[in-house]
Design a protein around this motif. Structure first.
Motif, PDB file in Angstrom:
ATOM      1  N   GLY A 105      -7.106  -1.321  11.321  1.00  0.00           N
ATOM      2  CA  GLY A 105      -7.736  -0.042  11.617  1.00  0.00           C
ATOM      3  C   GLY A 105      -7.460   0.936  10.493  1.00  0.00           C
ATOM      4  O   GLY A 105      -6.882   0.584   9.450  1.00  0.00           O
ATOM      5  N   GLN A 106      -7.843   2.180  10.720  1.00  0.00           N
ATOM      6  CA  GLN A 106      -7.673   3.190   9.677  1.00  0.00           C
ATOM      7  C   GLN A 106      -6.205   3.394   9.305  1.00  0.00           C
ATOM      8  O   GLN A 106      -5.856   3.462   8.127  1.00  0.00           O
ATOM      9  CB  GLN A 106      -8.296   4.515  10.136  1.00  0.00           C
ATOM     10  CG  GLN A 106      -9.784   4.628   9.895  1.00  0.00           C
ATOM     11  CD  GLN A 106     -10.109   4.792   8.414  1.00  0.00           C
ATOM     12  OE1 GLN A 106     -10.019   3.856   7.618  1.00  0.00           O
ATOM     13  NE2 GLN A 106     -10.510   6.011   8.036  1.00  0.00           N
ATOM     14  N   MET A 107      -5.331   3.513  10.324  1.00  0.00           N
ATOM     15  CA  MET A 107      -3.916   3.707  10.017  1.00  0.00           C
ATOM     16  C   MET A 107      -3.311   2.464   9.384  1.00  0.00           C
ATOM     17  O   MET A 107      -2.404   2.561   8.547  1.00  0.00           O
ATOM     18  CB  MET A 107      -3.144   4.094  11.285  1.00  0.00           C
ATOM     19  CG  MET A 107      -3.262   5.552  11.642  1.00  0.00           C
ATOM     20  SD  MET A 107      -2.574   6.609  10.360  1.00  0.00           S
ATOM     21  CE  MET A 107      -3.577   8.069  10.569  1.00  0.00           C
ATOM     22  N   SER A 108      -3.798   1.287   9.768  1.00  0.00           N
ATOM     23  CA  SER A 108      -3.300   0.048   9.164  1.00  0.00           C
ATOM     24  C   SER A 108      -3.614   0.026   7.674  1.00  0.00           C
ATOM     25  O   SER A 108      -2.726  -0.212   6.835  1.00  0.00           O
ATOM     26  CB  SER A 108      -3.951  -1.162   9.845  1.00  0.00           C
ATOM     27  OG  SER A 108      -3.603  -1.235  11.198  1.00  0.00           O
ATOM     28  N   PHE A 109      -4.873   0.273   7.338  1.00  0.00           N
ATOM     29  CA  PHE A 109      -5.282   0.210   5.934  1.00  0.00           C
ATOM     30  C   PHE A 109      -4.568   1.274   5.106  1.00  0.00           C
ATOM     31  O   PHE A 109      -3.987   0.975   4.062  1.00  0.00           O
ATOM     32  CB  PHE A 109      -6.799   0.382   5.824  1.00  0.00           C
ATOM     33  CG  PHE A 109      -7.297   0.415   4.406  1.00  0.00           C
ATOM     34  CD1 PHE A 109      -7.621  -0.760   3.754  1.00  0.00           C
ATOM     35  CD2 PHE A 109      -7.428   1.618   3.709  1.00  0.00           C
ATOM     36  CE1 PHE A 109      -8.067  -0.747   2.439  1.00  0.00           C
ATOM     37  CE2 PHE A 109      -7.874   1.644   2.393  1.00  0.00           C
ATOM     38  CZ  PHE A 109      -8.193   0.454   1.761  1.00  0.00           C
ATOM     39  N   TRP A 110      -4.621   2.513   5.569  1.00  0.00           N
ATOM     40  CA  TRP A 110      -4.065   3.591   4.761  1.00  0.00           C
ATOM     41  C   TRP A 110      -2.541   3.594   4.779  1.00  0.00           C
ATOM     42  O   TRP A 110      -1.903   4.064   3.830  1.00  0.00           O
ATOM     43  CB  TRP A 110      -4.643   4.931   5.205  1.00  0.00           C
ATOM     44  CG  TRP A 110      -6.078   5.041   4.806  1.00  0.00           C
ATOM     45  CD1 TRP A 110      -7.175   4.844   5.585  1.00  0.00           C
ATOM     46  CD2 TRP A 110      -6.568   5.316   3.490  1.00  0.00           C
ATOM     47  NE1 TRP A 110      -8.323   4.986   4.858  1.00  0.00           N
ATOM     48  CE2 TRP A 110      -7.989   5.282   3.555  1.00  0.00           C
ATOM     49  CE3 TRP A 110      -5.972   5.597   2.268  1.00  0.00           C
ATOM     50  CZ2 TRP A 110      -8.798   5.517   2.458  1.00  0.00           C
ATOM     51  CZ3 TRP A 110      -6.767   5.836   1.168  1.00  0.00           C
ATOM     52  CH2 TRP A 110      -8.167   5.787   1.264  1.00  0.00           C
ATOM     53  N   GLY A 111      -1.955   3.069   5.847  1.00  0.00           N
ATOM     54  CA  GLY A 111      -0.503   2.890   5.834  1.00  0.00           C
ATOM     55  C   GLY A 111      -0.093   1.896   4.765  1.00  0.00           C
ATOM     56  O   GLY A 111       0.882   2.111   4.027  1.00  0.00           O
ATOM     57  N   ALA A 112      -0.836   0.773   4.660  1.00  0.00           N
ATOM     58  CA  ALA A 112      -0.557  -0.207   3.612  1.00  0.00           C
ATOM     59  C   ALA A 112      -0.766   0.400   2.229  1.00  0.00           C
ATOM     60  O   ALA A 112       0.019   0.168   1.297  1.00  0.00           O
ATOM     61  CB  ALA A 112      -1.455  -1.430   3.798  1.00  0.00           C
ATOM     62  N   GLN A 113      -1.826   1.199   2.102  1.00  0.00           N
ATOM     63  CA  GLN A 113      -2.132   1.822   0.809  1.00  0.00           C
ATOM     64  C   GLN A 113      -1.009   2.767   0.389  1.00  0.00           C
ATOM     65  O   GLN A 113      -0.563   2.757  -0.768  1.00  0.00           O
ATOM     66  CB  GLN A 113      -3.450   2.591   0.915  1.00  0.00           C
ATOM     67  CG  GLN A 113      -3.905   3.262  -0.364  1.00  0.00           C
ATOM     68  CD  GLN A 113      -4.589   2.310  -1.316  1.00  0.00           C
ATOM     69  OE1 GLN A 113      -3.967   1.374  -1.792  1.00  0.00           O
ATOM     70  NE2 GLN A 113      -5.854   2.559  -1.592  1.00  0.00           N
ATOM     71  N   VAL A 114      -0.529   3.588   1.330  1.00  0.00           N
ATOM     72  CA  VAL A 114       0.484   4.598   0.998  1.00  0.00           C
ATOM     73  C   VAL A 114       1.857   3.965   0.796  1.00  0.00           C
ATOM     74  O   VAL A 114       2.544   4.232  -0.210  1.00  0.00           O
ATOM     75  CB  VAL A 114       0.536   5.676   2.100  1.00  0.00           C
ATOM     76  CG1 VAL A 114       1.731   6.600   1.885  1.00  0.00           C
ATOM     77  CG2 VAL A 114      -0.762   6.480   2.120  1.00  0.00           C
ATOM     78  N   ILE A 115       2.278   3.110   1.727  1.00  0.00           N
ATOM     79  CA  ILE A 115       3.635   2.560   1.664  1.00  0.00           C
ATOM     80  C   ILE A 115       3.799   1.656   0.451  1.00  0.00           C
ATOM     81  O   ILE A 115       4.805   1.738  -0.272  1.00  0.00           O
ATOM     82  CB  ILE A 115       3.972   1.807   2.961  1.00  0.00           C
ATOM     83  CG1 ILE A 115       3.932   2.760   4.164  1.00  0.00           C
ATOM     84  CG2 ILE A 115       5.345   1.155   2.853  1.00  0.00           C
ATOM     85  CD1 ILE A 115       4.883   3.918   4.082  1.00  0.00           C
ATOM     86  N   THR A 116       2.826   0.766   0.200  1.00  0.00           N
ATOM     87  CA  THR A 116       2.953  -0.084  -0.989  1.00  0.00           C
ATOM     88  C   THR A 116       2.818   0.738  -2.266  1.00  0.00           C
ATOM     89  O   THR A 116       3.343   0.358  -3.312  1.00  0.00           O
ATOM     90  CB  THR A 116       1.899  -1.203  -0.982  1.00  0.00           C
ATOM     91  OG1 THR A 116       0.576  -0.630  -0.924  1.00  0.00           O
ATOM     92  CG2 THR A 116       2.108  -2.133   0.205  1.00  0.00           C
ATOM     93  N   GLY A 117       2.118   1.876  -2.175  1.00  0.00           N
ATOM     94  CA  GLY A 117       1.992   2.737  -3.343  1.00  0.00           C
ATOM     95  C   GLY A 117       3.310   3.308  -3.810  1.00  0.00           C
ATOM     96  O   GLY A 117       3.462   3.659  -4.993  1.00  0.00           O
ATOM     97  N   PHE A 118       4.292   3.387  -2.900  1.00  0.00           N
ATOM     98  CA  PHE A 118       5.592   3.916  -3.292  1.00  0.00           C
ATOM     99  C   PHE A 118       6.300   2.993  -4.287  1.00  0.00           C
ATOM    100  O   PHE A 118       7.128   3.454  -5.079  1.00  0.00           O
ATOM    101  CB  PHE A 118       6.475   4.130  -2.068  1.00  0.00           C
ATOM    102  CG  PHE A 118       5.964   5.212  -1.159  1.00  0.00           C
ATOM    103  CD1 PHE A 118       5.496   6.413  -1.671  1.00  0.00           C
ATOM    104  CD2 PHE A 118       5.942   5.034   0.211  1.00  0.00           C
ATOM    105  CE1 PHE A 118       5.024   7.407  -0.840  1.00  0.00           C
ATOM    106  CE2 PHE A 118       5.469   6.034   1.049  1.00  0.00           C
ATOM    107  CZ  PHE A 118       5.006   7.217   0.524  1.00  0.00           C
ATOM    108  N   PHE A 119       5.994   1.701  -4.229  1.00  0.00           N
ATOM    109  CA  PHE A 119       6.636   0.789  -5.174  1.00  0.00           C
ATOM    110  C   PHE A 119       6.206   1.083  -6.610  1.00  0.00           C
ATOM    111  O   PHE A 119       6.951   0.795  -7.554  1.00  0.00           O
ATOM    112  CB  PHE A 119       6.300  -0.667  -4.817  1.00  0.00           C
ATOM    113  CG  PHE A 119       7.007  -1.165  -3.601  1.00  0.00           C
ATOM    114  CD1 PHE A 119       8.304  -1.657  -3.686  1.00  0.00           C
ATOM    115  CD2 PHE A 119       6.410  -1.126  -2.357  1.00  0.00           C
ATOM    116  CE1 PHE A 119       8.971  -2.120  -2.572  1.00  0.00           C
ATOM    117  CE2 PHE A 119       7.064  -1.587  -1.225  1.00  0.00           C
ATOM    118  CZ  PHE A 119       8.356  -2.078  -1.324  1.00  0.00           C
ATOM    119  N   SER A 120       5.008   1.637  -6.764  1.00  0.00           N
ATOM    120  CA  SER A 120       4.529   1.935  -8.115  1.00  0.00           C
ATOM    121  C   SER A 120       5.344   3.037  -8.781  1.00  0.00           C
ATOM    122  O   SER A 120       5.242   3.245  -9.988  1.00  0.00           O
ATOM    123  CB  SER A 120       3.049   2.334  -8.071  1.00  0.00           C
ATOM    124  OG  SER A 120       2.867   3.519  -7.314  1.00  0.00           O
ATOM    125  N   ALA A 121       6.165   3.757  -7.988  1.00  0.00           N
ATOM    126  CA  ALA A 121       7.024   4.789  -8.575  1.00  0.00           C
ATOM    127  C   ALA A 121       8.196   4.188  -9.335  1.00  0.00           C
ATOM    128  O   ALA A 121       8.823   4.858 -10.154  1.00  0.00           O
ATOM    129  CB  ALA A 121       7.547   5.713  -7.480  1.00  0.00           C
TER     130      ALA A 121
END
Length: 422
Positions: free
Chosen positions: A154-170
């Motif tokens: 769902g929307q929270m599933s997709f965007w949660g994956a996008q945001v949380i995995t995005g933290f690794f790029s830091a």
């Protein structure tokens, strides 16, 4: 720990004697949860939560295996396969809701179990390994829960994956490769779903294996107790069965009643309504939040808003989020007080309840919309969280004057010492 007064397993039936000789499983069970395992006689109902965690894991594994038979880890049909489970599979709605709410119940039980350990000093010697394995289980639970949250797509599933995995790029140098390895590409898609589904299916069995080690490590020194006083003889213990099997059965009954009330009367109370909207990479939700059990750590992450010492705020937030959990690994050596139980540590007890309130408030701030006030409060609460473990506990260990300890567990229970048994 070896208890010389423990009742030893002696099978009488010829078949049981043969089995005990060739494959001693009955002896293992008897010594682990039977009369062959003496436990302190003063354990309260907070000691039920270890068994309840095991029951919650069993519910998750059983319902998860059934759901895996009908789920499709493909971005085009994942959301529809979940709706298929809800609408077309016999009792699919029950299995899906039991799995989703079972995760919440699992975390409620484990958080209670952790704070019980903090209150009664169960992380202190000689039980450091029990505590360390418990923190490993907690980390595995968080990884499993995050991957499971992505699967409904769902929307929270997709965007949660996008945001949380995005933290690794830091993370400098290796951050982007790690994120791409997790997702299988530049953004969450079919490859990410396949990876997360595979790991989400596998990790509960890894958790079960670590729980076996956790219980094994516990049986070496024996259980802690509310006084924190060591067992001094048979007068301080009772057999695990039937005394604590009955007590655990009572706790399990209450757990199942609460779980059933949540499951049948408020199955979506702990979820997010946006997750009933199919994932849309072109439509960002107004307010992205993780599941409730991640909210305190999410608030710590969001509390860093500016660069400091040449390090980006995003990286500070990621380090603080992971550091808030990794701190627990070092707790047995941070707290140098020889007294285990907070019942006899008046200063520590007061700061313990401040920590509980701080974590609960961090959970509230984690789901709140980001405003200057919310950011400031998150920074203050995150600062206290780290100060509690790195500053307050070491100072309390040096300057606190504890209350007098009872001479034995029996004295704490009966109010007077009991004669030692022969």
């Amino acid at each position: 720990m070896s208890f010389p007064w423990a009742e030893h397993y002696a099978p009488k039936h010829p078949l049981m004697r043969y089995l005990d000789e060739k494959l001693p499983l009955p002896r293992l069970v008897y010594n682990a949860v039977g009369a062959g395992y003496p436990v302190p006689r003063n354990l309260n109902y907070f000691w039920n939560f270890g068994v309840l965690a095991g029951a919650a894991l069993a519910i998750q594994i059983i319902t998860g295996v059934i759901l895996a038979m009908h789920y499709a880890a493909n971005g085009t049909v994942a959301f529809d396969s979940v709706e298929h489970i809800m609408r077309d599979v016999n009792s699919g709605w029950l299995i899906r809701y039991a799995h989703a709410n079972g995760a919440s119940m699992f975390f409620i039980v484990v958080y209670t179990h952790i704070f019980r350990g903090l209150y009664y000093g169960s992380y202190k010697a000689p039980r450091e390994m029990v505590w360390l394995l418990g923190v490993v289980i907690f980390l595995l639970m968080m990884a499993t829960a995050f991957m499971g949250y992505v699967l409904p797509w769902g929307q929270m599933s997709f965007w949660g994956a996008q945001v949380i995995t995005g933290f690794f790029s830091a993370i400098p140098v290796v951050g982007d490769p790690i994120r791409m390895w997790l997702l299988g590409g530049f953004a969450p898609d079919n490859d990410a779903l396949n990876r997360f589904f595979s790991l989400h299916y596998l990790l509960p069995f890894v958790i079960a294996a670590v729980i076996v080690l956790h219980i094994w490590a516990l049986h070496i020194p024996g259980s802690n107790n509310p006084t924190g006083v060591d067992v001094k003889g048979p007068q301080d213990t009772v057999p695990f069965h039937p005394y604590y099997t009955a007590k655990d059965g009572m706790g399990l009954g209450v757990f199942l009643i609460v779980f059933s009330l949540l499951l049948f009367f408020a199955p979506n109370a702990l979820g997010h309504p946006d997750n009933y909207i199919p994932a849309n990479p072109l439509s960002t939700p107004a307010h992205i939040v993780p599941e409730w059990y991640f909210l305190p750590f999410y608030a710590i992450l969001k509390s860093f808003t500016g660069n400091f010492l040449g390090i980006a705020a995003k990286l500070w937030g990621v380090m603080a989020m992971f550091g808030s959990i990794l701190l627990l690994f070092f707790l047995p050596w941070i707290d140098r007080s020889p007294i285990r139980s907070a019942s006899y540590r008046p200063m520590y007890k007061w700061f313990f309840w401040v920590l509980v309130a701080d974590v609960l408030f961090l959970g509230y701030l984690g789901q709140a919309e980001v405003t200057p006030t919310v950011v400031l409060l998150s920074q203050l609460c995150a600062g206290y969280y780290f100060s509690h473990f790195l500053i307050i506990i070491p100072l309390i260990s040096k300057f606190e004057k504890p209350l007098p300890l009872p001479n034995s567990i029996t004295e704490a229970v009966l109010g007077h010492p009991a004669p030692a048994a022969a």
